[in-house]
Design an enzyme around this catalytic site. Structure first.
Site, short mmCIF file in Angstrom:
data_model
loop_
_atom_site.label_atom_id
_atom_site.label_comp_id
_atom_site.label_asym_id
_atom_site.label_seq_id
_atom_site.Cartn_x
_atom_site.Cartn_y
_atom_site.Cartn_z
N VAL A 1 -19.05 19.97 -21.61
CA VAL A 1 -18.63 21.17 -22.32
C VAL A 1 -17.32 20.94 -23.05
CG1 VAL A 1 -17.86 23.56 -22.05
CG2 VAL A 1 -19.84 22.74 -20.77
N ASP B 1 -7.76 15.64 -18.86
CA ASP B 1 -8.73 15.50 -17.77
C ASP B 1 -8.06 14.75 -16.63
OD1 ASP B 1 -12.13 15.65 -17.84
OD2 ASP B 1 -11.19 14.55 -16.20
N ARG C 1 -12.24 8.58 -17.26
CA ARG C 1 -12.73 9.31 -18.42
C ARG C 1 -11.73 9.22 -19.57
NH1 ARG C 1 -16.93 10.92 -21.48
NH2 ARG C 1 -16.94 13.14 -21.99
N CYS D 1 -26.30 24.79 -15.30
CA CYS D 1 -26.34 26.17 -15.79
C CYS D 1 -27.43 27.01 -15.13
CB CYS D 1 -26.53 26.18 -17.31
SG CYS D 1 -25.03 25.75 -18.22
#
Length: 436
Positions: free
Chosen positions: A18, A41, A46, A266
Site C-alpha cells: 500500500v 519503513d 526493505r 483485505c
C-alpha cells in the site's frame, strides 16, 4: 497556522504493497516540483532494496521508481522534515481473529516523536470506525506532547490498493478523504488531489471514511461466501457450479462473483475489524461472521474433495505424490499474506500426505518463514497422484493439457480451484477435472 497545501512536505510511513505506490505518486510529483518525499519503513532490508531502485513486491517497476524523488529512511529524526504524514502500515488479525493494531500504534509512536505544530497525520490503514481518533490520537499526543485539534490534526483516507492490479492503480482510483475539521479536510483533499487523477470524495467524517473502507471488503467477502455456499450445495447435487453461474449470469443484474479461497490482507481480514467493534458495542453480527466461517472452511473442503477424487481414481493415499500449484493469496501476485492455500496443505497433511508445493512467483524464503512450506521446482512434479491448482497464476494457465497429463500418473486427476483450465481440452487427453 497550517502551511498551505502545495507546500506540504509528505512522509509516507510503511513502504509495503500500500505505502510504496502512495510514496511513488507523491515522489513523482516531488521530482517535478523540485521537492522530495520521505519514505519511512522500519524494515532495513526493505529500505536497502528500494535504494537500489528495486521493488520485490512487483507493485512498482524500476522505471517508475527512477522517476521519483524519495528519500528512503528508517530514522525517525528524518521524519521531522515532514509536515504531512501518511500512515500505511498493515492492520492484521491475530490467531483468534482479533484486530491487531500493533503496527499502526507503533507507527503512531514514530510519527508522534516527529510531530510539530501545524502538522497533519492521515491514516490509510484499514481499521474499525473510531480507531483513528480513539486509538491513534492518544499515542500521537503522548509522544509529541502536543494537543490534537489545537497543535496538530488528523485525517483518514482509506487505501484501495489491489495488489497485482496494473489497471486500478493508486492514482486511478477515486480517493475517499476525511479530516477532523473543515480546514484539515480541505488540505487533505488538496494534497491527494495533486496526485490522484481520479479525484477525491469528501466523507462526512473520519468515522464515516473508516466505515466505508471496512464495508467495501465485507460486501465482497459476503458475496463470495454466497458463491462458496452455493458450490457446496451444487456439489452435493452433482451440478457444476460454474455452469450454473454462467447460465444465471445471462440476466442483466446478476452479480458476477465466483467461488474460491478468500485470503489476503483485505477481504479475509477487514470484516473482523467491523465485527470486533460491533461485539464491543454489544451486538453480535450474524451474517458477516457466518460468511467468514464459510469462506475460511473452503480450503479444507477442497482438500477433502481432492482425497475423494484420488480414491475414485484408485490412487493410494499412503505416500501419495500430490502437487499444490500456487501458494500466494491471489493469482499473478507474489503476496503470501493470509493465504488460505495453507488450509489445503494442512488438511492434506492430516491425511498423512506431505504435498509438493510449487509457486511460480512466490519467494521461497518467505514461504518457509510464513508457513513452513518448502517450495519445489516445477521439474520435480512428475508421476503425481493428484494435482490441485490452487492459484490461477498465468504460468499455470499456460500449461497445455498434454503437459499437465505428462505430470500425472496414469488415471490421476486434477482439482481446479479457480477454473483455470479448459475442461474440454482436459477431457480430450483423458484427464478428469474437478472444479470448485
Amino acid at each position: 497556522m497550517f502551511i498551505v497545501p502545495h507546500n506540504r512536505k509528505i512522509a509516507v510511513i510503511g513502504l509495503g504493497y500500500v505505502g510504496l505506490p502512495v510514496a511513488v505518486a507523491f515522489g513523482r510529483q516531488a521530482a517535478i516540483d523540485g521537492n522530495q518525499t520521505i519514505g519511512f519503513d522500519i524494515n532495513t532490508k526493505r529500505i536497502a532494496e528500494l535504494k537500489t531502485g528495486q521493488d520485490h513486491t512487483g507493485e512498482v517497476t524500476a522505471a517508475e521508481l527512477a522517476e521519483t524523488r524519495i528519500h528512503y529512511t528508517n530514522q525517525i529524526d528524518e521524519l521531522k522534515k515532514a509536515d504531512f504524514f501518511i500512515v500505511a502500515v498493515p492492520t492484521p488479525v491475530d490467531d483468534a481473529n482479533i484486530p491487531d493494531l500493533t503496527p499502526m500504534l507503533k507507527a503512531s509512536v514514530s510519527v508522534g516523536k516527529a510531530l510539530k505544530k501545524g502538522d497533519i497525520v492521515v491514516y490509510e490503514s484499514t481499521v474499525y470506525p473510531g480507531a483513528t481518533e480513539e486509538d491513534c490520537v492518544p499515542v500521537l499526543e503522548r509522544e509529541s506532547g502536543l494537543k490534537c485539534g489545537v497543535d496538530f490534526t488528523v485525517g483518514y483516507s482509506p487505501e484501495r490498493i489491489n495488489p497485482g492490479d496494473k489497471e486500478h492503480t493508486f492514482t486511478k482510483i477515486k480517493k475517499v478523504v476525511s479530516g477532523q475539521d473543515a480546514k484539515t479536510l480541505d488540505i487533505v483533499a488538496d494534497v491527494y488531489s495533486s496526485v490522484v487523477t481520479a479525484g477525491v470524495y469528501r466523507a462526512a467524517s473520519i468515522k464515516v471514511a473508516e466505515a466505508a473502507k471496512v464495508i467495501e471488503n465485507t460486501q465482497r467477502d459476503l458475496n463470495i461466501a454466497l458463491m462458496n455456499e452455493l458450490s457446496l450445495i451444487f456439489h452435493r447435487m452433482g451440478i457444476d457450479t460454474v455452469d450454473v453461474l454462467q447460465a444465471a449470469g445471462t440476466k442483466w443484474n446478476f452479480l458476477p462473483f465466483r467461488p474460491g479461497l478468500v485470503g489476503g490482507h483485505c477481504i479475509g481480514v477487514d470484516p473482523f475489524y467491523l465485527t470486533h467493534k460491533a461485539q464491543k458495542l454489544g451486538y453480535h453480527p450474524q451474517v458477516i461472521l457466518a460468511g467468514r466461517q464459510v469462506n475460511d472452511d473452503m480450503g479444507r473442503f477442497v482438500a477433502q474433495e481432492a482425497i475423494k477424487e484420488m480414491l475414485k481414481a484408485g490412487r493410494p493415499l499412503h505416500g501419495a505424490r500430490v502437487a499444490v500449484l500456487g501458494l500466494t493469496f491471489k493469482e499473478d501476485c507474489p503476496d503470501l499474506r493470509n493465504s488460505k492455500v495453507i488450509h489445503i496443505i494442512n488438511e492434506l497433511r492430516s491425511y498423512g500426505i506431505e504435498p509438493l508445493v510449487h509457486d511460480a512467483i512466490a519467494d521461497k524464503d518467505e514461504a518457509k518463514h510464513e508457513y513452513g512450506v518448502d517450495l519445489v521446482d516445477l521439474n520435480q512434479l512428475n508421476n503425481l497422484d493428484h494435482i490441485i491448482i490452487a492459484v490461477a497464476h498465468k504460468q499455470y494457465k499456460a500449461l497445455s493439457a498434454e503437459q499437465l497429463k505428462a505430470m500425472l500418473a496414469p488415471g490421476a486427476r486434477i482439482s481446479d480451484v479457480k477454473c483455470a483450465l479448459d475442461r474440454e481440452a482436459m477431457g480430450k487427453v483423458g484427464v478428469a477435472l474437478w472444479r470448485l
